[in-house]
Design a protein around this motif. Sequence first.
Motif, PDB file in Angstrom:
ATOM      1  N   GLN A   2      -6.467   5.232   1.543  1.00  0.00           N
ATOM      2  CA  GLN A   2      -6.307   3.980   2.256  1.00  0.00           C
ATOM      3  C   GLN A   2      -4.978   3.950   2.980  1.00  0.00           C
ATOM      4  O   GLN A   2      -3.936   4.218   2.380  1.00  0.00           O
ATOM      5  CB  GLN A   2      -6.398   2.798   1.281  1.00  0.00           C
ATOM      6  N   ALA A  31      -3.106   1.481   4.002  1.00  0.00           N
ATOM      7  CA  ALA A  31      -2.111   0.542   3.483  1.00  0.00           C
ATOM      8  C   ALA A  31      -1.405   1.110   2.265  1.00  0.00           C
ATOM      9  O   ALA A  31      -0.187   0.958   2.108  1.00  0.00           O
ATOM     10  CB  ALA A  31      -2.782  -0.787   3.144  1.00  0.00           C
ATOM     11  N   GLU A  32      -2.131   1.775   1.391  1.00  0.00           N
ATOM     12  CA  GLU A  32      -1.519   2.356   0.200  1.00  0.00           C
ATOM     13  C   GLU A  32      -0.580   3.499   0.569  1.00  0.00           C
ATOM     14  O   GLU A  32       0.493   3.653  -0.015  1.00  0.00           O
ATOM     15  CB  GLU A  32      -2.614   2.825  -0.764  1.00  0.00           C
ATOM     16  N   VAL A  51       0.784  -2.897   5.772  1.00  0.00           N
ATOM     17  CA  VAL A  51       0.593  -3.418   4.419  1.00  0.00           C
ATOM     18  C   VAL A  51       0.199  -4.897   4.460  1.00  0.00           C
ATOM     19  O   VAL A  51      -0.724  -5.337   3.764  1.00  0.00           O
ATOM     20  CB  VAL A  51       1.873  -3.220   3.577  1.00  0.00           C
ATOM     21  N   ARG A  78      -3.534  -5.044   6.182  1.00  0.00           N
ATOM     22  CA  ARG A  78      -4.685  -4.410   5.540  1.00  0.00           C
ATOM     23  C   ARG A  78      -4.700  -4.533   4.028  1.00  0.00           C
ATOM     24  O   ARG A  78      -5.768  -4.420   3.398  1.00  0.00           O
ATOM     25  CB  ARG A  78      -4.736  -2.925   5.922  1.00  0.00           C
ATOM     26  N   HIS A  79      -3.541  -4.730   3.419  1.00  0.00           N
ATOM     27  CA  HIS A  79      -3.477  -4.768   1.955  1.00  0.00           C
ATOM     28  C   HIS A  79      -3.346  -6.219   1.462  1.00  0.00           C
ATOM     29  O   HIS A  79      -4.056  -6.623   0.531  1.00  0.00           O
ATOM     30  CB  HIS A  79      -2.296  -3.931   1.474  1.00  0.00           C
TER      31      HIS A  79
END
Length: 390
Positions: A315, A317-318, A381, A384-385
Amino acid sequence: MRFCETEAEAAFRAEARAWLAENVPAESRPHDGAEARAYDLEWQRRQYEGGWAGINWPVEYGGRALPLELQTVWIEECVRARAPGPGCLIGGLNHAMPTLMQYGTQEQKDRHIAKVLTGEEVWCQGFSEPEAGSDLAGIRTRGVVDGDHLVVTGQKIWTSYGDLADYQELLVRTNPDAPKHKGISWVICDMRSPGIEVRPIRLMAGDNHFAEVFYDEVRIPLENVVGGLDNGWKVAMATLSFERGTAFMAEQMKLARVAQELVELAKELPSPSGRGRAIDDGEIRAQLGRAVVGARTLDAMTHQLVSKAGAEALQGAEASLVRIQFSNVAQQVHRLAQRLRGADFLLDDSEVGEHSWTYNYLWSFQTSIGGGTREIQHNIVGDRHLMLPR
């Protein structure tokens, strides 16, 4: 995420440690240029011949198809043994070839992947432009279809090892009438093509592995388009997920070692106040604690990302969270090194590379820029997170 090492991982670690003890080059890597390329290719060939290249790559491309967790163990042991990094092969090994595995045609895969693994090809990246760095969708380098070729004209910048590369993962705008994130193509560019000019850029740290690349009606076969014409944004996002996530795993892990080396250094150096040792200064001790904890947190985040990537798609964002922590810790650790060494920091005459505190301090500035600025990573982040509104 597992915290205990399995028997298989322990056995693999012992085997890797023994091989590295016998094979890590005694001589340091040259700073840059043809000598650096030759050094990197030789080290890559040695790893391949020893069975230590492409640990988690598919067998059909010369890899061992082992779990990503074992690739992580290998990188940990390389850091421990102070083995050379991939050098000019980093682009090909860590994001160009993984991208080809995901989106390339069988012919493209057969032509390039094994050669990168065996140390026969060097790749660079042609993404950023003078007016399109973190805003990658703003690229202006154009590719015009002419028969069975793209005719490319424009400029790229911050191209790592552009002067040493055989091929380039190149983003060009192939449909200027499409929306900003559309009409872009990811293509394989032969760096020996007529019309390409490469100008190395010397960095403040002293080396010159970055370059500007200029394209004057460079003809690239349409068969070199990866993932389909005008579909390059999707392909590029896969490339960047590798670059921001696991591509710099060794550098991320190395910071834990460097932070601990600072603790030992503080036991020997005098306090900046002139009273006792640096380790006895309360403020210095607190900064050391934050550096060690930050580096260990980064190590844990890296392992968590690897553990999750082994089970599902990576992912963005991660990966950005890890990249943010990496840049924060790298700059924190090397600023503290500068403070501990005082005036001697400016007199560091070690050769360019990881053994020079001065070089690493200057190098740390780019960690919050390369692969997308820290601000861009925060936006990813948040969007998307955390699902924050734009």
